[in-house]
Design an enzyme around this catalytic site. Structure first.
Site, PDB file in Angstrom:
ATOM      1  N   ARG A 111     -13.007  -6.279   7.376  1.00 40.28           N
ATOM      2  CA  ARG A 111     -12.525  -6.228   8.753  1.00 40.28           C
ATOM      3  C   ARG A 111     -13.041  -4.946   9.411  1.00 40.28           C
ATOM      4  NH1 ARG A 111      -6.187  -7.522   7.752  1.00 40.28           N
ATOM      5  NH2 ARG A 111      -6.576  -6.213   5.928  1.00 40.28           N
ATOM      6  N   PHE A 167     -11.137  13.863   4.222  1.00 38.27           N
ATOM      7  CA  PHE A 167     -11.452  13.180   5.487  1.00 38.27           C
ATOM      8  C   PHE A 167     -12.408  13.959   6.379  1.00 38.27           C
ATOM      9  CE2 PHE A 167      -9.470   9.070   6.080  1.00 38.27           C
ATOM     10  CZ  PHE A 167      -8.971   8.944   4.802  1.00 38.27           C
ATOM     11  N   VAL A 175      -0.592  -5.163   2.552  1.00 39.32           N
ATOM     12  CA  VAL A 175       0.603  -4.321   2.451  1.00 39.32           C
ATOM     13  C   VAL A 175       1.767  -5.071   1.806  1.00 39.32           C
ATOM     14  CG1 VAL A 175       2.385  -3.186   3.852  1.00 39.32           C
ATOM     15  CG2 VAL A 175      -0.017  -2.767   4.320  1.00 39.32           C
ATOM     16  N   LYS A 196      -2.916 -19.187   0.565  1.00 37.05           N
ATOM     17  CA  LYS A 196      -2.609 -17.899  -0.082  1.00 37.05           C
ATOM     18  C   LYS A 196      -1.448 -18.059  -1.066  1.00 37.05           C
ATOM     19  CE  LYS A 196      -3.271 -14.028   2.390  1.00 37.05           C
ATOM     20  NZ  LYS A 196      -3.050 -12.950   3.366  1.00 37.05           N
ATOM     21  N   LYS A 232      -7.826  -0.207  15.324  1.00 36.66           N
ATOM     22  CA  LYS A 232      -6.777  -0.848  16.145  1.00 36.66           C
ATOM     23  C   LYS A 232      -5.581   0.082  16.347  1.00 36.66           C
ATOM     24  CE  LYS A 232      -3.711  -2.776  12.837  1.00 36.66           C
ATOM     25  NZ  LYS A 232      -2.398  -2.237  12.736  1.00 36.66           N
ATOM     26  N   ASN A 238      -2.450   8.353  11.439  1.00 41.05           N
ATOM     27  CA  ASN A 238      -3.756   7.669  11.488  1.00 41.05           C
ATOM     28  C   ASN A 238      -4.670   8.287  12.550  1.00 41.05           C
ATOM     29  OD1 ASN A 238      -3.222   6.027   9.369  1.00 41.05           O
ATOM     30  ND2 ASN A 238      -3.261   4.099  10.486  1.00 41.05           N
ATOM     31  N   CYS A 279      -7.341  -1.108  10.198  1.00 45.79           N
ATOM     32  CA  CYS A 279      -6.265  -0.306  10.787  1.00 45.79           C
ATOM     33  C   CYS A 279      -6.700   0.810  11.722  1.00 45.79           C
ATOM     34  CB  CYS A 279      -5.382   0.240   9.683  1.00 45.79           C
ATOM     35  SG  CYS A 279      -4.502  -1.092   8.857  1.00 45.79           S
ATOM     36  N   THR A 335       2.460  -1.619  10.972  1.00 42.49           N
ATOM     37  CA  THR A 335       2.217  -0.490  11.882  1.00 42.49           C
ATOM     38  C   THR A 335       2.387  -0.972  13.320  1.00 42.49           C
ATOM     39  OG1 THR A 335       0.669   0.436  10.306  1.00 42.49           O
ATOM     40  CG2 THR A 335       0.513   1.245  12.574  1.00 42.49           C
TER      41      THR A 335
HETATM   42  P1  NAD Z   1      -2.883  -8.880   6.386  1.00 44.83           P
HETATM   43  O1  NAD Z   1      -3.543  -9.590   7.496  1.00 44.83           O
HETATM   44  O2  NAD Z   1      -3.624  -8.648   5.117  1.00 44.83           O
HETATM   45  O3  NAD Z   1      -1.534  -9.629   5.998  1.00 44.83           O
HETATM   46  C1  NAD Z   1      -0.591 -10.090   6.911  1.00 44.83           C
HETATM   47  C2  NAD Z   1      -0.008 -11.385   6.355  1.00 44.83           C
HETATM   48  O4  NAD Z   1       1.081 -11.786   7.166  1.00 44.83           O
HETATM   49  C3  NAD Z   1      -0.984 -12.548   6.346  1.00 44.83           C
HETATM   50  O5  NAD Z   1      -1.078 -13.073   5.030  1.00 44.83           O
HETATM   51  C4  NAD Z   1      -0.370 -13.566   7.323  1.00 44.83           C
HETATM   52  O6  NAD Z   1      -0.612 -14.894   6.938  1.00 44.83           O
HETATM   53  C5  NAD Z   1       1.098 -13.207   7.219  1.00 44.83           C
HETATM   54  N1  NAD Z   1       1.935 -13.606   8.358  1.00 44.83           N
HETATM   55  C6  NAD Z   1       1.733 -13.374   9.678  1.00 44.83           C
HETATM   56  N2  NAD Z   1       2.753 -13.840  10.401  1.00 44.83           N
HETATM   57  C7  NAD Z   1       3.631 -14.380   9.518  1.00 44.83           C
HETATM   58  C8  NAD Z   1       4.891 -15.019   9.644  1.00 44.83           C
HETATM   59  N3  NAD Z   1       5.474 -15.155  10.845  1.00 44.83           N
HETATM   60  N4  NAD Z   1       5.498 -15.480   8.540  1.00 44.83           N
HETATM   61  C9  NAD Z   1       4.928 -15.321   7.331  1.00 44.83           C
HETATM   62  N5  NAD Z   1       3.749 -14.712   7.137  1.00 44.83           N
HETATM   63  C10 NAD Z   1       3.114 -14.237   8.223  1.00 44.83           C
HETATM   64  O7  NAD Z   1      -2.394  -7.485   6.994  1.00 44.83           O
HETATM   65  P2  NAD Z   1      -2.202  -6.098   6.229  1.00 44.83           P
HETATM   66  O8  NAD Z   1      -3.529  -5.435   6.088  1.00 44.83           O
HETATM   67  O9  NAD Z   1      -1.335  -6.297   5.053  1.00 44.83           O
HETATM   68  O10 NAD Z   1      -1.408  -5.273   7.341  1.00 44.83           O
HETATM   69  C11 NAD Z   1      -0.080  -5.593   7.670  1.00 44.83           C
HETATM   70  C12 NAD Z   1       0.495  -4.471   8.504  1.00 44.83           C
HETATM   71  O11 NAD Z   1       0.522  -3.261   7.743  1.00 44.83           O
HETATM   72  C13 NAD Z   1      -0.330  -4.141   9.753  1.00 44.83           C
HETATM   73  O12 NAD Z   1       0.532  -3.743  10.773  1.00 44.83           O
HETATM   74  C14 NAD Z   1      -1.178  -2.955   9.314  1.00 44.83           C
HETATM   75  O13 NAD Z   1      -1.550  -2.132  10.392  1.00 44.83           O
HETATM   76  C15 NAD Z   1      -0.216  -2.225   8.405  1.00 44.83           C
HETATM   77  N6  NAD Z   1      -0.873  -1.408   7.371  1.00 44.83           N
HETATM   78  C16 NAD Z   1      -1.952  -1.889   6.714  1.00 44.83           C
HETATM   79  C17 NAD Z   1      -2.556  -1.115   5.724  1.00 44.83           C
HETATM   80  C18 NAD Z   1      -3.779  -1.605   5.006  1.00 44.83           C
HETATM   81  O14 NAD Z   1      -4.396  -0.801   4.312  1.00 44.83           O
HETATM   82  N7  NAD Z   1      -4.186  -2.861   5.119  1.00 44.83           N
HETATM   83  C19 NAD Z   1      -2.009   0.128   5.391  1.00 44.83           C
HETATM   84  C20 NAD Z   1      -0.874   0.571   6.074  1.00 44.83           C
HETATM   85  C21 NAD Z   1      -0.307  -0.202   7.056  1.00 44.83           C
HETATM   86  C1  UGA Z   2      -6.252   4.310   6.132  1.00 45.62           C
HETATM   87  C2  UGA Z   2      -5.392   5.535   5.799  1.00 45.62           C
HETATM   88  O1  UGA Z   2      -6.117   6.390   4.924  1.00 45.62           O
HETATM   89  C3  UGA Z   2      -4.084   5.120   5.153  1.00 45.62           C
HETATM   90  O2  UGA Z   2      -3.261   6.248   4.933  1.00 45.62           O
HETATM   91  C4  UGA Z   2      -3.359   4.145   6.079  1.00 45.62           C
HETATM   92  O3  UGA Z   2      -2.179   3.665   5.472  1.00 45.62           O
HETATM   93  C5  UGA Z   2      -4.259   2.968   6.378  1.00 45.62           C
HETATM   94  O4  UGA Z   2      -5.502   3.439   6.960  1.00 45.62           O
HETATM   95  C6  UGA Z   2      -3.647   2.040   7.383  1.00 45.62           C
HETATM   96  O5  UGA Z   2      -2.841   2.427   8.193  1.00 45.62           O
HETATM   97  O6  UGA Z   2      -4.058   0.897   7.299  1.00 45.62           O
HETATM   98  P1  UGA Z   2      -7.830   2.690   4.746  1.00 45.62           P
HETATM   99  O7  UGA Z   2      -8.130   2.069   6.063  1.00 45.62           O
HETATM  100  O8  UGA Z   2      -7.515   1.834   3.591  1.00 45.62           O
HETATM  101  O9  UGA Z   2      -6.588   3.696   4.898  1.00 45.62           O
HETATM  102  O10 UGA Z   2      -9.090   3.544   4.297  1.00 45.62           O
HETATM  103  P2  UGA Z   2      -9.549   5.061   4.400  1.00 45.62           P
HETATM  104  O11 UGA Z   2      -9.842   5.545   3.052  1.00 45.62           O
HETATM  105  O12 UGA Z   2      -8.653   5.870   5.225  1.00 45.62           O
HETATM  106  O13 UGA Z   2     -10.942   4.896   5.162  1.00 45.62           O
HETATM  107  C7  UGA Z   2     -10.978   4.363   6.469  1.00 45.62           C
HETATM  108  C8  UGA Z   2     -12.387   4.444   7.027  1.00 45.62           C
HETATM  109  O14 UGA Z   2     -12.761   5.798   7.263  1.00 45.62           O
HETATM  110  C9  UGA Z   2     -13.457   3.884   6.083  1.00 45.62           C
HETATM  111  O15 UGA Z   2     -14.390   3.159   6.847  1.00 45.62           O
HETATM  112  C10 UGA Z   2     -14.088   5.124   5.478  1.00 45.62           C
HETATM  113  O16 UGA Z   2     -15.419   4.916   5.076  1.00 45.62           O
HETATM  114  C11 UGA Z   2     -14.001   6.088   6.645  1.00 45.62           C
HETATM  115  N1  UGA Z   2     -14.008   7.516   6.242  1.00 45.62           N
HETATM  116  C12 UGA Z   2     -12.994   8.032   5.506  1.00 45.62           C
HETATM  117  C13 UGA Z   2     -15.036   8.345   6.672  1.00 45.62           C
HETATM  118  O17 UGA Z   2     -15.968   7.899   7.372  1.00 45.62           O
HETATM  119  N2  UGA Z   2     -15.015   9.682   6.326  1.00 45.62           N
HETATM  120  C14 UGA Z   2     -14.010  10.212   5.586  1.00 45.62           C
HETATM  121  O18 UGA Z   2     -14.049  11.427   5.305  1.00 45.62           O
HETATM  122  C15 UGA Z   2     -12.977   9.360   5.165  1.00 45.62           C
END
Ligand code: NAD
Ligand code: UGA
Length: 433
Positions: free
Chosen positions: A331, A253, A11, A35, A267, A212, A264, A121
């Site tokens: 993950r 979906f 993100v 990184k 959790k 979500n 995500c 989140t």
């Molecule tokens: P990530 O694990 O890929 O990245 C988090 C980063 O934060 C890591 O690189 C870590 O080293 C760094 N970090 C942690 N503590 C730190 C600190 N104190 N100072 C500096 N760096 C620090 O996580 P992500 O997938 O990017 O998710 C981040 C947040 O966004 C989560 O809450 C997740 O639920 C939410 N989110 C993720 C997605 C997604 O698709 N991955 C989508 C929407 C929301």
């Molecule tokens: C999901 C949401 O789609 C995002 O909007 C949100 O920001 C993000 O979580 C988050 O909060 O991290 P993401 O996890 O990247 O995004 O992937 P998705 O495309 O939503 O798929 C999630 C899981 O659901 C995958 O394992 C996918 O295979 C599964 N899935 C999805 C199904 O089994 N059926 C479906 O119809 C759609």
């Protein structure tokens, strides 16, 4: 505008690179030294389409910088995004220690007014705690605002989603912070005409967990229908497609399969369940979503066991290891749960994934990895599609029939063509059909 991003993960990094591409001055800080090194050399530490190009552009134009020094990041900006990870604790709650650490670090170095934006989140009322923490630890009289600006990007589409969001949610409690956030998003809003929801901070936090949860509910509903179809002879694809044609429901979906995974969904619904528990609100809704999701994976394994009988010594090809296509993120990948269960039962795994293999090798060093689906399938007793990568959608079934010991195709993601597979002499076992 000057922006700092704490946490350069999926993100934070994508947000930073996108804002830099819009002309803002972005400084990303991460405490992972490796990184930051990779990023400084203009490489992308994750596979995310289009992201490496944006990093290259941003770094070479000087609009995107990386540091390990949080002080630099706090001093640099009037907008500080918190994008750290919020993983699941053993008891199912959200682990907010990285959020607290970021808040303490901001407090330590805050010198002038800044908008502290929570993009991670988090459970409802987290921003209250962030505000309290900063108030308690800050060393100067400087003012600040806390904003909740949840992120809705999908991995594999992250760059597109940030630049073309379905909505922008800004939870805010001061006009100054609202104006700052609107200025930041101005270009995206003007270009895309996206709906902007200005809400209370608590509402914004709840919107993210609520969205979500509903997406997970749709997937579990699809898996429930799929099971009914298997028991009765109806076709889940036909049923769900028709259900989804109602615009009140929508077709997205509703793909049944081996269930949702990723960093995500599991959790976030677990954290939301804990919130309900604290509020003494019944969480049967979430229990059901989780139960159906776990059951989807068990059902898939049962199908394989039913056909192959003794798994011990059988060669099984697994196509797809990432939790979804277009990412190398493993993950909580349902594919790996299937892989592990089959391996534990004595099967010899042949694995393929276009992007995630290197990461999986670290977890399962003792299985065989292949550079293409056909070498992986060669001489196998069965093939399982566990991630719906585009390249698995047009497999050459005649070739599979020739090279596999027994051409049993288990389609955990609705990626294969059952008719074509059968016409070429393969046995197709799908979900809900
Ligand atoms: P990530 O694990 O890929 O990245 C988090 C980063 O934060 C890591 O690189 C870590 O080293 C760094 N970090 C942690 N503590 C730190 C600190 N104190 N100072 C500096 N760096 C620090 O996580 P992500 O997938 O990017 O998710 C981040 C947040 O966004 C989560 O809450 C997740 O639920 C939410 N989110 C993720 C997605 C997604 O698709 N991955 C989508 C929407 C929301
Ligand atoms: C999901 C949401 O789609 C995002 O909007 C949100 O920001 C993000 O979580 C988050 O909060 O991290 P993401 O996890 O990247 O995004 O992937 P998705 O495309 O939503 O798929 C999630 C899981 O659901 C995958 O394992 C996918 O295979 C599964 N899935 C999805 C199904 O089994 N059926 C479906 O119809 C759609």
């Amino acid at each position: 505008m000057k922006i700092s991003i704490i946490g350069a993960g999926y993100v934070g990094l994508t947000t930073g690179a996108c804002f830099a591409s819009l002309g803002h001055k972005v400084l990303c800080v991460d405490n992972d030294a490796e990184k930051i090194e990779i990023l400084r050399s203009q490489k992308c530490p994750i596979f995310e389409p289009g992201l490496e190009e944006l990093i290259k552009k941003g770094v070479s134009s000087g609009s995107l910088l990386f540091t390990q020094n949080i002080q630099e990041a706090v001093i640099h900006s009037e907008i500080i995004f918190i994008c750290v990870n919020t993983p699941m604790r053993d008891d199912g709650r959200a682990d907010l220690r990285f959020i607290e650490k970021a808040a303490c670090d901001i407090a330590k170095y805050l010198q002038e007014y800044a908008v502290i934006v929570d993009k991670s989140t988090v459970p409802i009322k987290t921003a209250e705690k962030v505000k309290e923490t900063i108030m308690r630890h800050k060393k100067t009289m400087s003012e600040f605002d806390v904003v909740s600006n949840p992120e809705f990007l999908r991995e594999g589409n992250a760059v597109y989603d940030i630049l073309h969001p379905a909505r922008i949610v800004i939870g805010v409690e001061s006009r100054r912070a609202e104006d700052t956030m609107l200025e930041l998003y101005k270009e995206i809003i003007e270009k895309t005409q996206v709906a902007v929801k200005i809400t209370s901070i608590k509402s914004a936090e709840l919107i993210k967990h609520g969205a979500n949860t509903l997406l997970c509910a749709k997937i579990s509903f699809a898996n429930l229908i799929a099971e009914v179809c298997e028991e009765t002879g109806a076709d889940a694809q036909e049923v769900l497609e028709a259900i989804g044609l109602d615009p009140r429901i929508g077709k997205e979906f509703l793909r049944p399969g081996i269930g949702f995974g990723g960093s995500c969904f599991p959790k976030d619904i677990s954290a939301f369940k804990k919130t309900l528990e604290v509020l003494r609100i019944d969480h049967a809704f979430i229990d059901a979503i989780e139960k159906i999701n776990n059951w989807a994976q068990i059902r898939f394994i049962k199908k394989i066991e039913k056909e192959l009988w003794v798994l011990d010594g059988k060669h099984i090809c697994i196509l797809g290891l990432a939790f979804k296509p277009n990412t190398d993120d493993i993950r909580n990948s349902p594919a790996l749960k299937i892989l592990k269960a089959l391996k534990d039962d004595g099967a010899i795994i042949h694995a393929h994934d276009p992007q995630a293999q290197e990461k999986v090798k670290k977890l399962f060093p003792d299985i065989q990895y292949f550079s293409d689906p056909y070498s992986a399938a060669f001489d196998c007793d069965a093939l399982c599609v566990c991630t719906d990568w585009e390249e698995y959608k047009n497999l050459d079934y005649a070739k599979l029939k020739d090279i596999m010991k027994t051409p049993l195709l288990f389609d955990g993601r609705g990626a294969l063509d059952p008719k074509k597979a059968k016409n070429h002499g393969c046995m197709y076992i799908g979900i809900g059909r």
